[in-house]
Design a protein around this motif. Structure first.
Motif, short mmCIF file in Angstrom:
data_model
loop_
_atom_site.label_atom_id
_atom_site.label_comp_id
_atom_site.label_asym_id
_atom_site.label_seq_id
_atom_site.Cartn_x
_atom_site.Cartn_y
_atom_site.Cartn_z
N GLN A 37 0.84 -1.18 0.00
CA GLN A 37 0.00 0.00 0.00
C GLN A 37 0.88 1.24 0.00
O GLN A 37 1.85 1.34 0.75
CB GLN A 37 -0.92 -0.01 1.22
N TYR A 38 0.54 2.19 -0.87
CA TYR A 38 1.30 3.44 -0.96
C TYR A 38 0.51 4.55 -0.27
O TYR A 38 -0.68 4.72 -0.50
CB TYR A 38 1.54 3.82 -2.42
N CYS A 39 1.20 5.30 0.58
CA CYS A 39 0.57 6.41 1.31
C CYS A 39 1.36 7.69 1.06
O CYS A 39 2.57 7.65 0.80
CB CYS A 39 0.53 6.12 2.81
N ALA A 40 0.66 8.80 1.14
CA ALA A 40 1.31 10.10 0.95
C ALA A 40 2.20 10.42 2.14
O ALA A 40 1.75 10.37 3.28
CB ALA A 40 0.26 11.18 0.77
N SER A 41 3.46 10.71 1.88
CA SER A 41 4.39 11.06 2.97
C SER A 41 4.28 12.54 3.34
O SER A 41 4.74 12.95 4.40
CB SER A 41 5.83 10.73 2.57
N LEU A 42 3.67 13.31 2.44
CA LEU A 42 3.43 14.74 2.66
C LEU A 42 2.07 15.09 2.06
O LEU A 42 1.56 14.35 1.21
CB LEU A 42 4.51 15.59 1.99
N PRO A 43 1.46 16.18 2.44
CA PRO A 43 0.21 16.60 1.78
C PRO A 43 0.45 16.82 0.29
O PRO A 43 1.47 17.39 -0.11
CB PRO A 43 -0.15 17.90 2.50
N ILE A 44 -0.49 16.39 -0.55
CA ILE A 44 -0.35 16.52 -2.00
C ILE A 44 -1.56 17.26 -2.56
O ILE A 44 -2.71 16.93 -2.22
CB ILE A 44 -0.23 15.14 -2.68
N GLU A 45 -1.34 18.23 -3.41
CA GLU A 45 -2.43 19.01 -3.98
C GLU A 45 -3.11 18.27 -5.13
O GLU A 45 -2.49 17.42 -5.80
CB GLU A 45 -1.92 20.35 -4.49
N GLN A 46 -4.37 18.58 -5.35
CA GLN A 46 -5.12 18.02 -6.47
C GLN A 46 -4.43 18.35 -7.79
O GLN A 46 -3.91 19.44 -7.99
CB GLN A 46 -6.54 18.60 -6.48
N GLY A 47 -4.41 17.36 -8.70
CA GLY A 47 -3.82 17.57 -10.02
C GLY A 47 -2.32 17.37 -10.07
O GLY A 47 -1.70 17.66 -11.10
N THR A 48 -1.73 16.84 -9.00
CA THR A 48 -0.28 16.64 -8.97
C THR A 48 0.09 15.30 -9.64
O THR A 48 -0.43 14.26 -9.26
CB THR A 48 0.24 16.62 -7.52
N ALA B 29 -4.19 14.00 2.00
CA ALA B 29 -3.58 14.31 3.28
C ALA B 29 -2.37 13.41 3.54
O ALA B 29 -2.26 12.31 3.00
CB ALA B 29 -4.60 14.14 4.41
N MET B 30 -1.44 13.88 4.38
CA MET B 30 -0.28 13.08 4.75
C MET B 30 -0.75 11.79 5.42
O MET B 30 -1.61 11.81 6.31
CB MET B 30 0.63 13.87 5.69
N GLY B 31 -0.21 10.66 4.97
CA GLY B 31 -0.57 9.37 5.54
C GLY B 31 -1.76 8.72 4.89
O GLY B 31 -2.08 7.57 5.17
N GLU B 32 -2.45 9.42 3.98
CA GLU B 32 -3.62 8.86 3.31
C GLU B 32 -3.19 7.88 2.22
O GLU B 32 -2.32 8.17 1.42
CB GLU B 32 -4.45 9.99 2.68
#
Length: 208
Positions: free
Chosen positions: A1-12, A201-204
């Motif tokens: 499972q891959y999770c965001a390590s930092l907040p990521i904006e839409q369209g990235t 969100a971070m961790g999502e």
């Protein structure tokens, strides 16, 4: 499972895979449109050839761009697929329609493998290869990506991003937060790109 390590904006843009890395059926040429199950059988056969060096009759597929064994032998996204259950466990299902469908898939996979290997069901080699082929079939069935109408491929990393829905590991409901798009790069081929469809969100966990 891959999770965001930092907040990521839409369209990235997150991950891109060139078409040269796609695992396609047979020789990698464009195929006529087909349903996912048929494509998954052919993809599983290609995985078996690449990963196990199985002879296809008198000829053996020449590996031009090998994929790591860890990738070829990886588990399906949803390892609880009824396809991988024993007949005993299928008999215990209350939903007999699901049990019948899973049994038909297993029988179709076995017939496909025997025809490809030009062996009968009692042959020692076919008995040994069938469980491995079933696992690869389940992997392809759960992970194949449709990059065009009836055009199915496996693409490293991208095909392990699960679909939105119930997470088989933690049992939580995941909303889709990214999507795939195929970009034409002209003479250089095409690029399959994963981009976020909303703020993450971070961790999502990432899911399509």
């Amino acid at each position: 499972q891959y999770c965001a390590s930092l907040p990521i904006e839409q369209g990235t843009p997150l991950i891109g895979v060139m078409q040269v890395a796609f695992l396609r059926a047979e020789d990698g040429s464009d195929e006529a449109a087909k349903d996912k199950e048929t494509a998954a059988l052919e993809l599983a056969w290609r995985m078996l050839l690449e990963g196990a060096g199985v002879s296809a009759g008198e000829s053996v597929l020449r590996i031009l761009k090998p994929w790591p064994d860890a990738y070829l032998n990886s588990q399906p996204v949803r390892s609880s697929l009824p396809l991988l259950w024993s007949e005993h466990h299928l008999d215990e299902l209350q939903d007999k329609t699901l049990a019948h469908a899973a049994l038909q898939q297993k029988q179709r996979a076995e017939s496909f493998l025997l025809a490809k290997m030009q062996l009968d069901a009692e042959n020692e080699k076919s008995v040994k290869m069938l469980p491995l082929f079933l696992n690869m079939f389940a992997t392809a069935l759960s992970r194949a990506l449709e990059i065009g109408p009836g055009q199915w491929v496996l693409a490293p990393i991208l095909d392990t991003i699960p679909p939105a829905g119930l997470d088989g590991v933690d049992g939580v409901l995941l909303d889709g937060n990214c999507s795939l798009s195929l970009e034409d790069l002209g003479p250089d081929g095409s690029l399959l790109m994963l981009c976020t469809t909303k703020n993450v969100a971070m961790g999502e966990p990432l899911c399509q």
